[in-house]
Design an enzyme around this catalytic site. Structure first.
Site, mmCIF file in Angstrom:
data_model
loop_
_atom_site.group_PDB
_atom_site.id
_atom_site.type_symbol
_atom_site.label_atom_id
_atom_site.label_comp_id
_atom_site.label_asym_id
_atom_site.label_seq_id
_atom_site.Cartn_x
_atom_site.Cartn_y
_atom_site.Cartn_z
ATOM 1 C CB THR A 95 -5.128 -6.672 -16.813
ATOM 2 O OG1 THR A 95 -4.487 -7.301 -17.919
ATOM 3 C CG2 THR A 95 -5.998 -7.691 -16.090
ATOM 4 C CG ASN A 121 -2.454 -5.433 -0.380
ATOM 5 O OD1 ASN A 121 -2.545 -6.481 0.249
ATOM 6 N ND2 ASN A 121 -2.937 -5.283 -1.596
#
Length: 289
Positions: A145, A109
């Site tokens: 999360t 990324n």
């Protein structure tokens, strides 16, 4: 020239749709703040009944992974790694300053703007990024999360998965530490074929530096990475602090501020007066009779 990232809405469930919506919100938030030279820029969003297309700036310099593989030694030298660290920390410092956590910082990324050796490195793929309340404790516990790629995930991610505890922007700094360790050593600091064993290694946070070519990696580089790979997120170096670290500032000194010089003129009677010299190279002279 632009790049297009297209999503087929027909194959996405509600969670996928929500994730896409949040990704667009984050990208627009960055754009509203004028964008950043080390973060991929969103140009436009186009929606149809079946697709959503994100038009992004073109980054054709390849992934950091590709640049690393192109090296015969499969590692970056100290200064090149410091440049990567500078670009990455500049991007993270900006994101964190506007209350955004990336949550998926890894070699794949991180893309170079071009194939030039000194091309800017840019952080991309905001799919896991989230906006957290800025300027409050929520920045440090605004997410719950578990996400990201395991070799790059911080210890608190596993705690979130196992115990439901929250975490914050510090996870990006741990991931950055893993990225930079790989750039310097050619392999990750925590890895095993067994996922369970790898998680245990990450939780302990114990790693070592290669013994071959022991002097190749500077003490400053080792200290920089070690300051990011601290199990306790409260003890982890922030992105802003990282930009002030000696490893970065010695490789890329900040521009010198203009300095005013005080000149003392002594007259014939022994009196003195002081004046500040102009910053230009012009000079003045005086005469007495």
């Amino acid at each position: 020239v632009f790049a297009e990232k297209q999503y087929d809405l027909r194959s996405m469930n509600k969670d996928g749709m929500d994730s896409l919506k949040k990704e667009i919100e984050v990208l627009r938030e960055i754009s509203r703040n004028g964008g950043h030279p080390n973060i991929v820029n969103l140009v436009a969003v186009y929606n149809s009944k079946t697709t959503t297309s994100l038009v992004m700036e073109m980054l054709d310099g390849g992934e950091l992974t590709d640049r690393l593989r192109e090296r015969e030694s499969r590692v970056f030298d100290d200064r090149d790694a410091a440049k990567i660290a500078k670009d990455l920390m500049t991007a993270l410092a900006y994101l964190h300053s506007i209350g955004i956590v990336h949550r998926d910082c890894k070699l794949e990324n991180l893309l170079f703007q071009s194939h030039d050796l000194d091309a800017a490195l840019k952080l991309a793929d905001m799919g896991f990024s989230r906006k957290v309340p800025n300027g409050s404790d929520e920045m440090h516990r605004g997410c719950i999360t578990p996400c990201g790629s395991l070799p790059f995930t911080a210890p608190e991610i596993e705690i979130a998965r196992r115990e439901g505890k929250s975490y914050g922007v510090e996870v990006d700094l741990w991931s950055a530490g893993v990225v930079l360790y790989i750039c310097l050593c050619g392999y990750p600091p925590f890895f095993d074929d067994s996922e369970e064993t790898m998680i245990a290694m990450i939780q302990k946070g114990e790693f070592s530096w290669p013994t071959d070519h022991v002097n190749r990696i500077s003490l400053e580089a080792k200290d920089f990475v070690s300051s990011l790979l601290r199990v306790d997120p409260a003890m982890r170096m922030t992105a802003a602090q990282a930009l002030e670290h000696k490893w970065i500032t010695s490789a890329f000194p900040p521009p010198l501020a203009s300095i005013s010089v005080s000149i003392v003129e002594v007259g014939v009677m022994g009196t003195s007066s002081s004046s500040t010299a102009p910053s230009s190279s012009s000079s003045s002279s005086s005469s007495s009779t």
